[in-house]
Design an enzyme around this catalytic site. Structure first.
Site: not given
Ligand SMILES: Cc1cc2nc3c(=O)[nH]c(=O)nc-3n(C[C@H](O)[C@H](O)[C@H](O)COP(=O)(O)OP(=O)(O)OC[C@H]3O[C@@H](n4cnc5c(N)ncnc54)[C@H](O)[C@@H]3O)c2cc1C
Ligand SMILES: Cc1cc2nc3c(=O)[nH]c(=O)nc-3n(C[C@H](O)[C@H](O)[C@H](O)COP(=O)(O)OP(=O)(O)OC[C@H]3O[C@@H](n4cnc5c(N)ncnc54)[C@H](O)[C@@H]3O)c2cc1C
Lengths: 398, 378
Positions: A126, A128-129, A244, A383, A385
């Protein structure tokens, strides 16, 4: 209200249990149980065993070789696999890309890629980040420019889990920088063997290699590898994230790990008596067990609502927060349970075939490593948060 | 009341801080931790030459202090630098026991300890003893004019590199009696001593130590046979203070790195420190660290008090640093996000040390129980 499984569901559970017992090599289960390092072949072995039985693609519809299982069946299946110490099924191809291709892919893409995911010809990762785009995924900077029949991609991806095993990476790239970030993103399939792709390991705090950096330098990607429409990649990306997050509560993992904790607490001694009988430790253990009992029921409530056709909403964010925190608390109690024996750090001991006697009880050696590794649960997959922001916005309208 | 440091202690702190800043960066530290013994004997000698080992031992044995505040000041800097040299094992525990119980001849050993040329370790823990100081199954039997030692010691801090082991053994009594314990100075190279050294999760080193028919003379006995427990408890108390102080230094580094990251890491177009959800958590970290610091100062001031007063204060400090340490370790990783999951970044190494301090000389639960027991005994 009826909280029991139907006779058909019970029968299904028995069938799964019998299959897992038969198909999961005992050496592999032992590696998982004792916290040994898994290599690519370990994942492949289990993947192939499931595929041979037709039980691999449980997130895919029946027309696409999916299992066609109800959410309750998926739940039972996962629980049985984890309890038997099967390795996890690597999700990137199966549970992330698969559903995206089924929903947004061209017929040719589906025909080509889906069978190869099942047969394990293609291992996916993956992308993405990026270093500058974590929680704020839409701010990603990797660029793809059209040149004739292909794109030229430049940029950097990071945290790419098991990217060092991957044949392919699905990734998000910018194809238009003149619009709002979300409107200029495309979803591309990149062959990891393409010239210009470099994978560099990131060693994590526990000394292990699980994630990577992926550098993309003038990588040529055929236009055919675009999924959905150009600049509409954000829709694919978000659709994938809902997959996910399903199962992210990790109920099955938490239950298995709580059982392990109980065994450890029975074996460890405090003041000459089993730690499990120590009032303070027993109370800590009981509180997590109560949290887990509630979370499992919470999860089943969402699972059965999903079975009745409800779309997953902010409940999945709630489950993600609770589930990850409970799993982290169990690993914390595990490391605390073994007292001074959490200290030894002997990475060789995680290799299969390590023959030295363990330092302290054999179950103690991986516990601190697992505790630190599990810090990732509240960071990735959105996350905790960010999940709270989602709940505050979508559910509470704040 | 005065919570400030004296001039001497300020100098001591600055000496330690300067040396660590100038010659102990993370790269050096990782290289030392990865070496065979897990630290550098040369660095240890340099620390000793600066008087940092002497500062932890009393003047009667050639030290420069050894008071609670000395331990506080030195060990806080050790925590801040994530130093892997054996301050706890050699100076505080091993050296402390010899200073407490040694004969004149035995105390002479401390000259070399203070010079940084002789390393000690306290071989106390056993497979099943967990954090108990009285649960000792290693046996000491009289043989002629000496003793015969048999047993297994587990997770002996820096036990693999020590020249001399201070071994606790049972001369009489049941496996968990406080009475009946004895301490022996055992040459690590003596016949019958086996050692299996290994690294620990926090970059330190420890060893499993076997004692099979180890013969020692009467001159190896430290203090009186059967009467060692009170001294063990007192010296372990100094160890608790040392660990708590180290934890404070470590926590403050975590705090500062996290704060710095909140100010510089941008997501959604702003520094993440602009998100109130994170601000409040950062505030709580700062607040809890002040609480921990206060409990540790309280304990430092009680180091010479009567047993229940002293032990209650020490257990309070260790319990609170255990709890706050976990909070700081977990929150500073979480507030950083993925970057804190990497070996390359310094923060997780501080978080690991902080976490493992709770696994040494008793965790938060162990000291919660002791706090209750000593509060009731007051
Ligand atoms: C072990 C591991 C495996 C991973 N695997 C993959 C993978 O295979 N593929 C992939 O693409 N990515 C992967 N990731 C990346 C993961 O998705 C990101 O780490 C995650 O999105 C968080 O981004 P970040 O690490 O940049 O933290 P940041 O986004 O920089 O966040 C730092 C801190 O700020 C908080 N924060 C950020 N924004 C807000 C806000 N608006 N309000 C309140 N708090 C906020 C965060 O919660 C966090 O506490 C992985 C990460 C890890 C640790
Ligand atoms: C028993 C009592 C005694 C008091 N005595 C005095 C006094 O002697 N002198 C005096 O001047 N006042 C006094 N107050 C008033 C007190 O200062 C206010 O109640 C307080 O400032 C909160 O304002 P509010 O009640 O209007 O709530 P609001 O300001 O409306 O706040 C409501 C909620 O939102 C939260 N909130 C508000 N702003 C933010 C923000 N920016 N970020 C995060 N959360 C936020 C608050 O914490 C609270 O939970 C007293 C109040 C009480 C209850």
């Amino acid at each position: 209200m009826d909280m029991t499984f139907s006779p058909e569901e019970d029968a299904f559970r028995r069938e799964v249990r019998a299959f897992v017992k038969e198909a999961l090599p005992s050496t592999l289960a032992a590696k998982v149980r004792t916290g040994k390092r898994l290599d690519k072949m370990d994942y492949v072995t289990w993947h192939k065993a499931l595929n041979a039985r037709g039980w691999l693609a449980w997130h895919w519809p029946a027309e696409q070789s999916g299992t066609g299982w109800t959410p309750v069946q998926k739940h039972i299946f996962e629980e049985e696999c984890v309890a038997a110490c099967a390795p996890r099924v690597v999700p990137f191809g199966l549970n992330m890309l698969g559903p995206v291709l089924i929903k947004f892919g061209s017929e040719a893409q589906k025909r080509h890629y889906l069978p190869r995911i099942l047969s394990d010809e293609d291992w996916w990762c993956q992308g993405y980040s990026e270093p500058g785009a974590g929680s704020d995924l839409a701010s990603l900077k990797s660029r793809a420019e059209r040149r004739g029949d292909h794109y030229v991609v430049n940029g950097q991806k990071t945290w790419t889990t098991l990217g060092h095993y991957a044949d392919w990476m699905f990734c998000l790239v910018k194809t238009d920088t003149s619009v709002k970030p979300q409107e200029g993103i495309s979803f591309l399939l990149v062959d990891m063997k393409s010239p210009g792709v470099t994978v560099r390991p990131i060693v994590t705090l526990d000394g292990e290699h699980e994630v990577n950096e992926v550098f993309l330098e003038d990588v040529r990607v055929p236009l055919d590898n675009l999924v959905g429409e150009e600049n509409k990649g954000w829709t694919c990306a978000k659709y994938l994230l809902t997959y996910e997050r399903t199962g992210i509560a990790g109920v099955a993992f938490a239950k298995q790990s709580l059982d392990h904790l109980k065994q450890v607490a029975r074996d460890q001694k405090k003041n000459g008596r089993p730690l499990a009988e120590d009032p303070l430790f027993a109370a800590r253990l009981a509180e997590v067990e109560i949290d887990l009992l509630a979370m499992e029921t919470f999860n089943l409530r969402t699972v059965s609502a999903a079975a009745a056709g409800a779309a997953p909403g902010p409940e999945s964010s709630m489950l993600k927060i609770k589930g990850t925190v409970i799993r982290q608390q169990i690993t914390e109690l595990l490391r605390r349970a073994v007292g001074p024996h959490a200290l030894p750090f002997v990475p060789e001991a995680f290799e299969e075939g390590y023959n030295e006697p363990p330092i302290g009880p054999d179950y103690a050696m991986p516990l601190a490593r697992q505790y630190f590794n599990m810090r990732k649960l509240s960071i990735y997959g959105g996350s905790n948060e960010i999940q709270r922001n989602i709940i505050a916005k979508q559910m509470l309208r704040l | 009341m005065d919570f400030g440091l004296s001039e001497e202690r300020r100098i001591l702190r600055d000496t330690a801080a300067r040396f660590i800043r100038d010659s102990y960066d993370m790269k050096t530290r990782h290289a030392l931790a990865a070496s065979a013994e897990g630290f550098s004997r040369d660095k240890w000698r340099e620390f000793a030459e600066l008087g940092l080992v002497a500062a932890l031992l009393p003047a009667e044995v050639g030290g420069l202090g050894g008071f609670g505040e000395d331990i506080l000041v030195v060990m806080e800097e050790i925590g801040r630098g994530l130093v892997v040299e054996p301050f706890l094992a050699t100076a505080v525990l091993g050296g402390g026991l010899i200073a407490e119980l040694g004969s004149e001849a035995q105390k002479a050993i401390l000259e070399e300890v203070i010079a940084g040329t002789r390393l000690l370790a306290f071989a106390q823990g056993e497979a099943e003893s967990r954090y108990s100081l009285s649960e000792v199954r290693t046996r000491a039997e009289r043989r002629g004019d000496g003793w015969l030692l048999n047993g297994q010691k587990s997770v002996v801090l820096n036990g693999d590199s020590a020249d001399l082991l201070v071994v606790s053994a049972r001369a009489s009594g049941a496996a968990d009696d406080e009475a009946g314990l004895a301490l022996f100075l055992v040459d690590a190279a003596a016949p019958g001593v086996t050692r299996r050294g290994y690294a620990t999760v926090d970059g330190g080193h420890a060893a499993e130590v076997g004692l099979a028919d180890v013969k020692v003379g009467e001159d190896a006995l430290l203090g009186e046979a059967g009467q060692a427990f009170p001294a063990i408890e007192r010296v372990v108390g100094r160890g608790l203070l040392a660990l708590c102080a180290e934890a404070l230094g470590t926590m403050e580094v975590c705090r500062d790195m996290t704060l710095d990251y909140l100010r510089t890491r941008k997501q959604f177009g702003v520094p993440i420190g602009k998100f109130q959800a994170l601000q409040h958590r950062m505030v709580d970290l700062c607040l809890e660290i002040e609480q921990a610091r206060s409990a540790v100062m309280f304990a430092a001031g009680k180091l010479e008090a009567s047993r229940p007063e002293r032990e209650r204060a020490l257990s309070a400090a260790k319990n609170l640093t255990g709890r706050v340490g976990r909070l700081v370790a977990e929150e500073s990783i979480q507030l950083h996000g993925g970057i804190a999951m990497t070996w390359e970044y310094a923060l997780p190494h501080f978080a690991k040390r902080l976490t493992m301090i709770d696994h040494q000389l008793g965790d938060a639960d162990h000291h919660l129980e002791r706090f209750i027991a000593f509060s009731q005994a007051r």
